[in-house]
Write a protein that holds these residues in place. Structure first.
Motif, PDB file in Angstrom:
ATOM      1  N   ALA A 136      64.793  35.440  50.464  1.00 18.83           N
ATOM      2  CA  ALA A 136      66.069  36.068  50.117  1.00 18.83           C
ATOM      3  C   ALA A 136      66.631  35.387  48.874  1.00 18.83           C
ATOM      4  O   ALA A 136      66.002  34.501  48.275  1.00 18.83           O
ATOM      5  CB  ALA A 136      67.043  35.932  51.282  1.00 18.83           C
ATOM      6  N   GLN A 137      67.824  35.766  48.459  1.00 21.86           N
ATOM      7  CA  GLN A 137      68.484  35.088  47.341  1.00 21.86           C
ATOM      8  C   GLN A 137      68.774  33.633  47.725  1.00 21.86           C
ATOM      9  O   GLN A 137      68.832  33.286  48.906  1.00 21.86           O
ATOM     10  CB  GLN A 137      69.806  35.795  47.006  1.00 21.86           C
ATOM     11  CG  GLN A 137      69.658  37.237  46.601  1.00 21.86           C
ATOM     12  CD  GLN A 137      69.275  37.412  45.133  1.00 21.86           C
ATOM     13  OE1 GLN A 137      68.826  36.485  44.471  1.00 21.86           O
ATOM     14  NE2 GLN A 137      69.453  38.615  44.622  1.00 21.86           N
ATOM     15  N   ASP A 138      68.952  32.791  46.723  1.00 24.01           N
ATOM     16  CA  ASP A 138      69.193  31.376  46.981  1.00 24.01           C
ATOM     17  C   ASP A 138      70.439  31.146  47.835  1.00 24.01           C
ATOM     18  O   ASP A 138      70.521  30.151  48.567  1.00 24.01           O
ATOM     19  CB  ASP A 138      69.319  30.605  45.668  1.00 24.01           C
ATOM     20  CG  ASP A 138      67.995  30.535  44.915  1.00 24.01           C
ATOM     21  OD1 ASP A 138      66.945  30.748  45.551  1.00 24.01           O
ATOM     22  OD2 ASP A 138      68.017  30.268  43.697  1.00 24.01           O
ATOM     23  N   ASP A 139      71.417  32.059  47.755  1.00 19.42           N
ATOM     24  CA  ASP A 139      72.637  31.901  48.553  1.00 19.42           C
ATOM     25  C   ASP A 139      72.517  32.541  49.939  1.00 19.42           C
ATOM     26  O   ASP A 139      73.483  32.588  50.700  1.00 19.42           O
ATOM     27  CB  ASP A 139      73.849  32.478  47.815  1.00 19.42           C
ATOM     28  CG  ASP A 139      73.730  33.988  47.577  1.00 19.42           C
ATOM     29  OD1 ASP A 139      72.709  34.590  47.986  1.00 19.42           O
ATOM     30  OD2 ASP A 139      74.661  34.560  46.977  1.00 19.42           O
ATOM     31  N   GLY A 140      71.315  33.037  50.269  1.00 15.09           N
ATOM     32  CA  GLY A 140      71.088  33.606  51.589  1.00 15.09           C
ATOM     33  C   GLY A 140      71.319  35.095  51.705  1.00 15.09           C
ATOM     34  O   GLY A 140      71.025  35.686  52.747  1.00 15.09           O
ATOM     35  N   THR A 141      71.834  35.729  50.666  1.00 18.88           N
ATOM     36  CA  THR A 141      72.055  37.174  50.709  1.00 18.88           C
ATOM     37  C   THR A 141      70.745  37.917  50.461  1.00 18.88           C
ATOM     38  O   THR A 141      69.812  37.364  49.880  1.00 18.88           O
ATOM     39  CB  THR A 141      73.103  37.599  49.661  1.00 18.88           C
ATOM     40  OG1 THR A 141      72.651  37.180  48.359  1.00 18.88           O
ATOM     41  CG2 THR A 141      74.445  36.954  49.966  1.00 18.88           C
ATOM     42  N   ARG A 159      61.368  23.869  52.225  1.00 19.56           N
ATOM     43  CA  ARG A 159      62.722  24.422  52.217  1.00 19.56           C
ATOM     44  C   ARG A 159      63.085  25.066  50.887  1.00 19.56           C
ATOM     45  O   ARG A 159      63.778  26.091  50.847  1.00 19.56           O
ATOM     46  CB  ARG A 159      63.743  23.328  52.548  1.00 19.56           C
ATOM     47  CG  ARG A 159      65.193  23.820  52.474  1.00 19.56           C
ATOM     48  CD  ARG A 159      66.177  22.797  52.996  1.00 19.56           C
ATOM     49  NE  ARG A 159      66.011  22.584  54.434  1.00 19.56           N
ATOM     50  CZ  ARG A 159      66.833  21.826  55.158  1.00 19.56           C
ATOM     51  NH1 ARG A 159      67.854  21.206  54.575  1.00 19.56           N
ATOM     52  NH2 ARG A 159      66.639  21.676  56.447  1.00 19.56           N
TER      53      ARG A 159
END
Length: 459
Positions: free
Chosen positions: A347-352, A339
């Motif tokens: 992607a970016q750690d924040d999901g973007t 994970r």
């Protein structure tokens, strides 16, 4: 360039197994019908569509009745009603053999439809659904409970069928077939072993032709010819990456091999009689950097650490953990958690979305074609995927992953690939792995005719 393979002979004899016996399909059908009865289904409709160039969207029809092209297969739960196959609703004509359907009572030609190509107004989706609905009504199932097996391409067909049969109850039945994919029978194992041998023959052919001055296209072609000539079904299921950084995914584009190049042949799919195997190998052309040698050594070590544990009862997560100790001990990763593990295409750690970095990257052969490479691929260093491997079997069928969160235990008859990967963009990369069959007391390495170690080309 056609003479590059002169004198090539693999170092073992490939002995192709015969087609799966009809009895194997009969046993599959028996199990499917039995489960349909348990789930109170009156029939199952399996759908497969035509995509791309003479490829199908899934392997469900091939698994159940050995049909190699598109269709809607109706499997009544009652054994006194025969299987019905609606097909030939695509103009991508592909005729048997191979692939004459087994255990099917009747085949119905739906026909392609359309104004532009055929000047016959109509929709093949609607016509296929109408034909399917007609057969179900003839079987007295116009108010029945129908299980549906398909993929994303099946949505429009099943939606049309639902409108035509408003009194039917429909249920997702993919699991009935999917659950048969976990362990492979002896006959299936023979096909997977053959596919793995074709991979090794292709690799040996690639090794035979690789040297400075040869293009990536010629290496790819040598691999392709060698495996297709012996029974491989497709020539587009693998990638080749050639540059001085070890990129482990790509397609040939005209790169000419030079001293210092690292070549990866990532064999994602070589298929024999419907079953595919997978492996990955690295080729070093002359001297490499110290960092590249370290990455190659680490990934090879990782595969061997996992291999030593393969046997019935071992958890997939334990195989994953064993391999990634080769990374954590060397300081490349902090832990093996799927994970949170950094990997090439995250992607970016924040999901973007992550922006691919822009940069002018020298590529002599690409620039000679009037193009330029203006981005750094991939944007992150790490493994290609944050897991160690996955099941192999039939294309577009469900697979399990060898990952930190998969606590399922290995069972005799499972077949999976273990591939350790690492890529630090524009520095060093490796993707190396083997295909394994779990036996009753350990494992069989199916891709056993080429060494896991890096293949060295002297300069």
């Amino acid at each position: 360039m056609e003479r590059l393979l002169e004198g090539f002979e693999p170092d073992f004899v490939f002995e192709p197994p015969p087609p799966l016996p009809e009895a194997e399909f009969a046993e599959r059908l028996r199990r499917i019908r039995r489960q349909a009865a348990v789930e109170e289904l009156d029939a199952i409709v399996l759908h497969c569509d035509q995509i791309g160039w003479y490829h199908t969207s899934n392997s469900y029809l091939r698994y159940v009745c050995d049909w190699m092209r598109e269709g809607m297969l109706i499997v009544p739960t009652d054994t006194d009603k025969g299987l019905q196959l609606l097909s030939f609703f695509s103009d991508s004509v592909l005729l048997p053999p191979a692939g004459e359907p087994l255990l099917v009572e009747d085949i119905w030609q739906v026909g392609p439809w359309g104004r532009e190509a055929l000047d016959r107004p109509g929709s093949p989706i609607a016509k296929a659904a109408e034909g399917c609905a007609g057969i179900l009504r003839r079987f007295g199932l116009g108010r029945g409970r129908i299980g549906l097996v398909g993929d994303k391409t099946s949505h429009d067909y099943f939606a049309a069928l639902g409108k035509l049969l408003p009194d039917c109850a429909f249920a997702d039945a993919n699991a009935i077939v999917d659950n048969l994919q976990r362990r492979r029978s002896r006959a299936e194992q023979a096909r997977l072993r053959a596919a793995a041998q074709l991979i090794d023959i292709g690799l040996q052919a690639a090794y035979h032709v690789t040297r400075p001055g040869v293009a990536d296209r010629e290496i790819y072609a040598a691999f392709t010819f060698a495996q297709l000539a012996r029974g491989g079904e497709t020539g587009d299921g693998y990638q080749i990456g050639v540059n001085r950084y070890g990129t482990h995914c790509g397609k040939p584009y005209g790169h000419v091999v030079r001293p210092g190049d690292l070549i990866n042949i990532y064999v994602s799919n070589v298929t024999y009689q419907g079953y595919f195997a997978q492996s990955a190998r690295m080729i070093a052309v002359g001297d490499l950097t110290r960092e590249q040698e370290a990455v190659l050594e680490m990934t090879t070590d990782a595969v061997r650490r996992a291999e030593r544990l393969i046997r019935p009862g071992v958890a997939m997560s334990d195989l994953h953990a064993a391999a990634f100790t080769a990374y954590t001990e060397r300081g490349y990763l902090k832990d093996d958690r799927t994970r949170t593990m950094p990997f090439n295409w995250a992607a970016q750690d924040d999901g973007t979305p992550r922006r691919i970095p822009s940069a002018d990257v020298e590529d002599i052969d690409w620039q000679a074609q009037g193009r330029r490479l203006s981005h750094v691929y991939p944007p992150l260093k790490g493994p290609h995927n944050p897991n160690l491997g996955h099941a192999v079997g039939m294309p577009k069928m469900p697979v399990f992953n060898v990952s930190s969160h998969n606590c399922d235990r290995a069972e005799e008859g499972m077949v999976f690939v273990v591939h350790a990967q690492w890529l630090d963009p524009l520095k060093a990369g490796s993707n190396i792995g083997d295909c394994y069959l779990v036996t009753d007391d350990g494992y069989e390495r199916l891709t056993c005719h080429t060494a896991l170690d890096v293949h060295r080309v002297a300069v």
